[in-house]
Design a protein around this motif. Structure first.
Motif, mmCIF file in Angstrom:
data_model
loop_
_atom_site.group_PDB
_atom_site.id
_atom_site.type_symbol
_atom_site.label_atom_id
_atom_site.label_comp_id
_atom_site.label_asym_id
_atom_site.label_seq_id
_atom_site.Cartn_x
_atom_site.Cartn_y
_atom_site.Cartn_z
ATOM 1 N N LYS A 93 25.363 37.045 34.061
ATOM 2 C CA LYS A 93 24.686 37.646 32.909
ATOM 3 C C LYS A 93 25.628 38.567 32.139
ATOM 4 O O LYS A 93 25.456 38.793 30.943
ATOM 5 C CB LYS A 93 23.468 38.459 33.369
ATOM 6 C CG LYS A 93 22.157 37.712 33.371
ATOM 7 C CD LYS A 93 21.006 38.670 33.593
ATOM 8 C CE LYS A 93 19.673 37.962 33.432
ATOM 9 N NZ LYS A 93 18.536 38.878 33.620
ATOM 10 N N PHE A 94 26.573 39.130 32.848
ATOM 11 C CA PHE A 94 27.589 39.995 32.247
ATOM 12 C C PHE A 94 28.852 39.852 33.075
ATOM 13 O O PHE A 94 28.832 39.266 34.159
ATOM 14 C CB PHE A 94 27.110 41.453 32.195
ATOM 15 C CG PHE A 94 26.853 42.064 33.549
ATOM 16 C CD1 PHE A 94 27.845 42.776 34.216
ATOM 17 C CD2 PHE A 94 25.606 41.952 34.172
ATOM 18 C CE1 PHE A 94 27.618 43.344 35.458
ATOM 19 C CE2 PHE A 94 25.368 42.519 35.416
ATOM 20 C CZ PHE A 94 26.379 43.216 36.059
ATOM 21 N N ASP A 95 29.938 40.376 32.572
ATOM 22 C CA ASP A 95 31.205 40.284 33.285
ATOM 23 C C ASP A 95 31.221 41.309 34.419
ATOM 24 O O ASP A 95 31.398 42.502 34.184
ATOM 25 C CB ASP A 95 32.377 40.540 32.324
ATOM 26 C CG ASP A 95 33.734 40.414 33.015
ATOM 27 O OD1 ASP A 95 33.767 40.027 34.205
ATOM 28 O OD2 ASP A 95 34.748 40.707 32.359
ATOM 29 N N ALA A 96 31.015 40.823 35.629
ATOM 30 C CA ALA A 96 30.964 41.702 36.798
ATOM 31 C C ALA A 96 32.259 41.658 37.595
ATOM 32 O O ALA A 96 32.312 42.142 38.731
ATOM 33 C CB ALA A 96 29.789 41.318 37.686
ATOM 34 N N SER A 97 33.309 41.110 37.011
ATOM 35 C CA SER A 97 34.549 40.885 37.761
ATOM 36 C C SER A 97 35.187 42.168 38.268
ATOM 37 O O SER A 97 35.892 42.149 39.281
ATOM 38 C CB SER A 97 35.558 40.112 36.901
ATOM 39 O OG SER A 97 35.874 40.842 35.719
ATOM 40 N N THR A 98 34.939 43.298 37.602
ATOM 41 C CA THR A 98 35.532 44.567 38.040
ATOM 42 C C THR A 98 34.587 45.360 38.944
ATOM 43 O O THR A 98 34.954 46.444 39.412
ATOM 44 C CB THR A 98 35.914 45.427 36.827
ATOM 45 O OG1 THR A 98 34.729 45.711 36.061
ATOM 46 C CG2 THR A 98 36.933 44.714 35.949
ATOM 47 N N PHE A 99 33.373 44.847 39.164
ATOM 48 C CA PHE A 99 32.389 45.544 39.990
ATOM 49 C C PHE A 99 32.656 45.250 41.465
ATOM 50 O O PHE A 99 33.076 44.145 41.818
ATOM 51 C CB PHE A 99 30.967 45.105 39.627
ATOM 52 C CG PHE A 99 30.442 45.676 38.347
ATOM 53 C CD1 PHE A 99 29.249 46.386 38.333
ATOM 54 C CD2 PHE A 99 31.110 45.514 37.140
ATOM 55 C CE1 PHE A 99 28.731 46.915 37.167
ATOM 56 C CE2 PHE A 99 30.620 46.031 35.964
ATOM 57 C CZ PHE A 99 29.425 46.734 35.970
ATOM 58 N N THR A 100 32.382 46.222 42.302
ATOM 59 C CA THR A 100 32.553 46.002 43.744
ATOM 60 C C THR A 100 31.443 45.141 44.317
ATOM 61 O O THR A 100 31.562 44.626 45.427
ATOM 62 C CB THR A 100 32.601 47.334 44.507
ATOM 63 O OG1 THR A 100 31.438 48.109 44.180
ATOM 64 C CG2 THR A 100 33.857 48.131 44.143
#
Length: 471
Positions: free
Chosen positions: A95-102
C-alpha cells in the motif's frame, strides 16, 4: 516489547483440575470429543444454581445479518471458508513503500471493491476506514433482508448505528497534516476533519440508509467492536431501538499506523516469513501483526425479527465491559479486570461457566499478552474438558478496532457450521496451554455458548456471548 503490547494482545488458557479432565483435554488435542456423559459429570462437580436467561421477546436479542470486509474479501462465507482452511492472509505491504520500515508486512486488504455500495465520487474522497464500514454495514443490512426499499417501509427512527473505530480516518489525518506542513493550511482538504473523526462511519452509514435511531461511535482501542455490540444491545433492551447496526472498522495499514506500532515495539518483525508471524500461544511468538477490515452485525429484538419474518442466525446473550484502571498498555498481573469482565458477561447473559464450550480469544501473539489472560480465565472456568479456544488473528492479523467485529462473525459461523477454524502456526505450544487450541487444522465442535474476548490499550476489557438461537 511484550509489556508494551500486553493490554491489546492477551491470550487464553484453561486448565483441567483432575486427571480425568486432563485425559479429556488430551483426547481433544488428538481430534476426539469427550462424551456428553463426561460433560455432565464435569458440570456436576460445580454446584452452582443455573442463572436465568432473558425470556422477554422484546429484550431477547438476535443476530439477523452479518457483513464483512477482510483480507479474504467481502463475503462472509468466503471469509470463514478461508479461516477453516487455515490460510494466512498476512503478506508484504504494498500500500506504501515500507522498504525502510523494520516491519514490512501486515494483514493488508487487496483488490477491495465498493462497486454497488459507494458512488464513484465519494469512493475517491473517503478514507478506507469509512469505505470498509459502508460496505460491511450495507452487506449486513442486505443479509438481514433490510434493503433500501424495505427500510423505507419501516420506522427508521427505531434503527440505530454504533460502529466504532480505534483510529478513525488515519490516512486522511496523515495526509492533512502533511499538506499543512508542506503547503500551508489553505491546502488542507475540506474533508480533513469530517473524514478523520471516529464517529463518521456510523454517521455515513445512517445518512446512506436513512437510519435515525441512536447513532455514535465508541473508540476503546482493540476492544472497540465488542463495546459497540454491548451498547447496541442495551439500546434494544431499553426499548430505544428495534434494530441496531453494530461493529467495528479500521484501516491503519499506512505509514502512520505501522510506524506508530513499530515505535511501541508491539509488532512481530518476522519479515522473512510473514505468514508465520502471527502465532498465538507459540513459544516463538514475537509480537502481533497489524491488520485491517470491518465486521458488522445486525442486532434485533426477537419480537421485531419474528414479526417481519427475519432469518435468525444466532442469539446475542449478553456482554460486559470493564477497565483494569492500572496502566496505559500493561494489563493487571492478577487479571482482575479481565476475570471480572468475563464474570459480568456471563451474569448479563444468564449463563453459567459450565455452559461455555468455545472461546474466540483475543490472543494476538505477544510474549506477555497471550498469557496475561490465562490468569484471569483460570479464575472463572474450573472444568474445561469440553472447551475449545482459537485465535482468529493467527490468520488475519490484529484488526484493532475491527477485531471484535471480525471475530464475532467467526463465532457465529462456528455456531452455524459446527466447525471451528484452526489457530495456525502452533509449532511449539506454551507448556501452560493444556486446553485444545484447535492447532493448525479445523475441528468439528457443537457450540453451546461462545464468548468472544477483546482487550485494548488503556485497560479496556470487553466480552460478549453468543449461542445458537432456540425458540
Amino acid at each position: 516489547m511484550a509489556s508494551i503490547a500486553a493490554a491489546c494482545s492477551t491470550g487464553l488458557i484453561f486448565r483441567s483440575k483432575d486427571s480425568e479432565n486432563n485425559k479429556a483435554s488430551m483426547l481433544q488435542h488428538n481430534g476426539f470429543r469427550a462424551s456428553k456423559s463426561r460433560a455432565i459429570k464435569c458440570m456436576a462437580t460445580q454446584t452452582v444454581s443455573p442463572p436465568k436467561r432473558e425470556t422477554d421477546p422484546k429484550k431477547r436479542i438476535v443476530i439477523t445479518g452479518m457483513g464483512v470486509v477482510s483480507v479474504f474479501g467481502n463475503d462472509v462465507n468466503t471469509f470463514y471458508d478461508k479461516l477453516l482452511e487455515g490460510e494466512s492472509g498476512i503478506t508484504l505491504i504494498d500500500k506504501f513503500d515500507a522498504s525502510t520500515f523494520t516491519v514490512r508486512f501486515a494483514g493488508q486488504i487487496r483488490n477491495f471493491s465498493s462497486v454497488g455500495y459507494i458512488d464513484g465520487k465519494n469512493d475517491r474522497r473517503l478514507d478506507d476506514c469509512w469505505r470498509y464500514c459502508l460496505v460491511a454495514g450495507r452487506k449486513a443490512l442486505d443479509d438481514a433482508n433490510l434493503g433500501q426499499q424495505i427500510l423505507e417501509t419501516m420506522d427508521r427512527t427505531r434503527i440505530g448505528v454504533v460502529v466504532g473505530s480505534g483510529m478513525g480516518g488515519m490516512t486522511t489525518f496523515s495526509n492533512g497534516v502533511e499538506a499543512l506542513i508542506q503547503k500551508g493550511f489553505k491546502k488542507i482538504t475540506p474533508f480533513f476533519i469530517p473524514y478523520s473523526i471516529t464517529n463518521m462511519g456510523s454517521a455515513l452509514l445512517a445518512i446512506d440508509r436513512g437510519l435515525m435511531g441512536p447513532n455514535y461511535s465508541i473508540s476503546t482501542a482493540c476492544a472497540t467492536a465488542n463495546y459497540c455490540f454491548y451498547a447496541a444491545a442495551n439500546h434494544i433492551r431499553r426499548g430505544e431501538a428495534d434494530i441496531m447496526v453494530a461493529g467495528g472498522t479500521e484501516a491503519a495499514v499506512n505509514p502512520t499506523g505501522v510506524g506508530g506500532f513499530i515505535a511501541c515495539r508491539a509488532l512481530s518483525q518476522r519479515n522473512d516469513k510473514p505468514h508465520k508471524a502471527s502465532r498465538p500461544w507459540d513459544q516463538d511468538r514475537d509480537g502481533f501483526v497489524i491488520g485491517e477490515g470491518a465486521g458488522v452485525l445486525i442486532m434485533e429484538s426477537l419480537e421485531h425479527a419474528s414479526k417481519r419474518g427475519a432469518n435468525i442466525i444466532a442469539e446475542y446473550l449478553g456482554g460486559a465491559i470493564t477497565c483494569d484502571a492500572h496502566h496505559m498498555t500493561d494489563p493487571r498481573k492478577d487479571g482482575l479486570g479481565i476475570s471480572s469482565c468475563i464474570t459480568k458477561c456471563l451474569q448479563d447473559a444468564g449463563v453459567s461457566p459450565q455452559e461455555v464450550n468455545y472461546v474466540n480469544c483475543h490472543a494476538t501473539s505477544t510474549l506477555a499478552g497471550d498469557l496475561a489472560e490465562v490468569n484471569a480465565i483460570k479464575k472463572i472456568f474450573k472444568c474445561t474438558s469440553e472447551m475449545k479456544m482459537n485465535g482468529t488473528k493467527s490468520m488475519i492479523g490484529h484488526g484493532l478496532g475491527a477485531a471484535g467485529g471480525l471475530e464475532a462473525i467467526a463465532c457465529i459461523k462456528a455456531i452455524n457450521t459446527g466447525w471451528l477454524h484452526p489457530t495456525i502456526n502452533q509449532d511449539n505450544l506454551e507448556p501452560q496451554v493444556d486446553i485444545d487450541t484447535v492447532p493448525n487444522v479445523k475441528k468439528q465442535h457443537e457450540v453451546n455458548v461462545a464468548i468472544s474476548n477483546s482487550f485494548g490499550f488503556g485497560g479496556h476489557n470487553s466480552v460478549v456471548a453468543f449461542a445458537p438461537f432456540k425458540h
